[in-house]
Enzyme design. Structure first.
Site, PDB file in Angstrom:
ATOM      1  N   LYS A   1      -6.379  -4.053   4.407  1.00 55.56           N
ATOM      2  CA  LYS A   1      -5.177  -4.004   5.231  1.00 55.56           C
ATOM      3  C   LYS A   1      -4.051  -3.347   4.442  1.00 55.56           C
ATOM      4  O   LYS A   1      -3.908  -3.574   3.234  1.00 55.56           O
ATOM      5  CB  LYS A   1      -4.790  -5.429   5.640  1.00 55.56           C
ATOM      6  CG  LYS A   1      -3.652  -5.528   6.653  1.00 55.56           C
ATOM      7  CD  LYS A   1      -3.455  -6.992   7.061  1.00 55.56           C
ATOM      8  CE  LYS A   1      -2.323  -7.179   8.068  1.00 55.56           C
ATOM      9  NZ  LYS A   1      -2.159  -8.594   8.467  1.00 55.56           N
TER      10      LYS A   1
ATOM     11  N   SER B   1      -2.093  -9.725  13.124  1.00 58.77           N
ATOM     12  CA  SER B   1      -1.690  -8.374  12.775  1.00 58.77           C
ATOM     13  C   SER B   1      -2.751  -7.576  12.038  1.00 58.77           C
ATOM     14  O   SER B   1      -2.576  -6.397  11.759  1.00 58.77           O
ATOM     15  CB  SER B   1      -0.434  -8.436  11.906  1.00 58.77           C
ATOM     16  OG  SER B   1      -0.706  -9.137  10.693  1.00 58.77           O
TER      17      SER B   1
ATOM     18  N   SER C   1      -3.301 -14.246  11.697  1.00 56.97           N
ATOM     19  CA  SER C   1      -3.428 -12.787  11.745  1.00 56.97           C
ATOM     20  C   SER C   1      -4.781 -12.248  11.329  1.00 56.97           C
ATOM     21  O   SER C   1      -5.038 -11.058  11.473  1.00 56.97           O
ATOM     22  CB  SER C   1      -2.344 -12.140  10.874  1.00 56.97           C
ATOM     23  OG  SER C   1      -1.075 -12.308  11.456  1.00 56.97           O
TER      24      SER C   1
END
Length: 524
Positions: A76, A171, A195
């Protein structure tokens, strides 16, 4: 080959059935073939191939670093990666290249893993759809699956492809999409209020949030320091355990990590459920929970009961306050963390130079999106001297009550809690954006954020397909530092539900074909 588990592909590499370079090339080719998913912000092609060649040399010399050597993974884009741009999907950090690796990145590289790229997210991880980043929204691979298309393409509301594609959740949506679309074998996300588990549920993959303190946060650009945990996204529970084994343990650079040694473990196949107690929190049967998710949850409870486990209804009475409590604490810590982005040390700097205050204001106005600015303003309001006791301190007290609820349930003999992960399956992007970011996050983090506030481990396991052919995930929450038990239960469940793999033949087949050139790169 790209559909293999970590254990399977590691064995194939060890036996010479495929080479690290060949495997890396296949993953990079699929990254290009699925570019429309917008799962990656940065594709580290040159770095990945260099790492693959180094791995191949180690294999030839019999110096394999471990089970992850030569295996492509993704990260990420809020984890610092030395020499590779790290943006947090924000204009504020466009062009920022960290001078160091996050601890989790370094640990994976030390085991020979190959970093294929940095994945997309909501700006600074503030969102639940992976739709609010500076590089555009992430598309759910299941939007293009055979399972979904066969059932929905004839629907008149789905004729326009731009309107039919589905969100990934957030996210860490880019990481979930990367794993789901087979462009890597595992990916890291961050989990502050769900997330990792939220997008794992919507993308049909496993998403693990370890106990707070088991995995180092050093190098993870923070959202909420007291809740942030590096999360793990994989295709099966065994793979999540493998990655956790590589990442866990004390880090001198992160004082919140556990002091006790962390030992990697392999998961046995559980057969005896008779000594297991599964708790079903009654408060999680919440308004808005889809009938399909509720039915899947009920079937899972029956499955455990038939296997001999004791299934009991439990109460977490402060659940109704948890999402409000979470948002107050989140905004307060966001306001503190975002103060470092001032245009002076790193990141975007405005051309405004009338005064220091003008520079700060212009830099943040240009660098942050509305979502980030809104949370900063809210957080600063909660932290004002006249509001501090009424908001921040009160929220901390409620957080303690929420943690106490979990402690009481586990002390009563419950081993693992079984809950929904999200209210329902993934929704079309056009439907999702009708609500503002804060409202969406309130709805989508409903079942996940309490585990972060209590610091407990939790995992999403893909459980069933909806009538539209989309994944439905269920969440297991365990006792603090009891990842082994949690993962054992999750693995047993995974083996019994037999969740179907996504079918992307039109995309996968050309990439999976082994060319003569690729064959020549294989081991002799």
């Amino acid at each position: 080959m790209l559909r293999a588990s970590l254990r399977e592909i590691s064995a194939a590499l060890k036996e010479g059935q495929v080479s690290p370079v060949e495997l890396c090339q296949k993953c990079l080719a699929l990254v290009k073939a699925t570019k429309f998913l917008n799962a990656y912000i940065t594709v580290a092609e040159d770095t990945a191939l260099k790492q693959a060649k180094a791995s191949e040399k180690r294999y030839r010399q019999g110096q394999r670093l471990g089970d992850l050597d030569g295996i492509p993974i993704a990260m990420k884009d809020n984890f610092s990666t030395m020499g590779i741009e790290t943006t947090c999907a924000s204009n504020m950090l466009k062009g920022y290249i960290p001078p160091y690796n996050a601890t989790v990145v370094q640990k994976l590289l030390d085991q020979g893993a190959i970093l294929v790229g940095k994945t997309n997210l909501d700006e600074f991880a503030m969102g639940s759809g992976s739709t609010d980043g500076a590089f555009g929204p992430v598309r759910n691979p299941w939007s293009y699956s055979q399972q979904y298309r066969e059932k929905c393409v004839r629907n008149s509301s789905m004729q326009n492809e731009d309107c039919s594609w589905l969100i990934t959740g957030g996210s860490s949506g880019g990481s979930a999409a990367a794993v789901s679309s087979f462009t890597c074998f595992a990916a890291l996300g961050s989990d502050t209020g769900g997330s990792t588990r939220n997008p794992a549920s919507l993308c049909g993959v496993v998403g693990l949030k370890p106990t707070y303190g088991v995995v180092s946060r050093h190098g993870l650009i923070p959202l909420v320091n007291s809740m942030d945990v590096p999360g793990i996204l994989t295709r099966c529970v065994d793979d999540a355990a493998t990655i956790l084994g590589a990442l866990g343990g004390h880090d001198p650079k992160d004082s919140t990590t556990v002091q006790d040694p962390f030992h990697p473990f392999h998961l046995p196949s559980m057969t005896d459920m008779n000594n297991l107690c599964i708790g079903i929190p009654k408060e999680y049967n919440a308004p808005g929970l889809s009938s399909e998710t509720l039915a899947t949850w009920s079937k899972a409870a029956i499955l455990f009961e038939k296997a001999g486990a004791k299934v009991v209804e439990v109460s977490l009475p402060h659940t109704c306050y948890s999402i409000v409590c979470y948002h107050v604490l989140c905004a307060a810590e966001v306001a503190s963390n975002m103060a470092r982005f001032d245009g002076l040390e790193y990141g975007h700097r405005s051309s405004a130079d009338k005064s220091t205050e003008a520079l700060y204001a212009a830099t943040r106005r240009e660098g942050f999106n509305d979502v980030v600015r809104g949370r900063i303003l809210s957080g600063n309001y909660f932290l004002l001297k006249q509001n501090y006791e009424s908001y921040f301190i009160k929220a901390q007290k409620v957080r303690r009550l929420i943690a106490s609820d979990f402690a009481k349930v586990f002390s009563s003999g419950v081993d693992v809690l079984l809950t929904p992960t999200t209210l329902g399956p993934a929704v079309p992007y056009t439907e999702f954006i009708k609500e503002d970011n804060r409202t969406r996050s309130t709805q989508d983090d409903l079942f996940t954020q309490a585990a972060n506030m209590a610091g407990l481990p939790a995992i999403n396991v893909p459980s069933a397909l909806s009538e539209r052919g989309l994944p439905i995930g269920l969440q297991f929450i365990g006792r603090a530092f009891c990842e082994l038990q949690l993962l054992n239960v999750a693995k047993w469940f995974e083996e019994h539900v037999q969740f179907p793999a996504i079918q992307l033949q039109g995309i996968m087949d050309p990439v999976d074909a082994v060319t003569q050139e690729e064959k020549s790169a294989s081991f002799p």
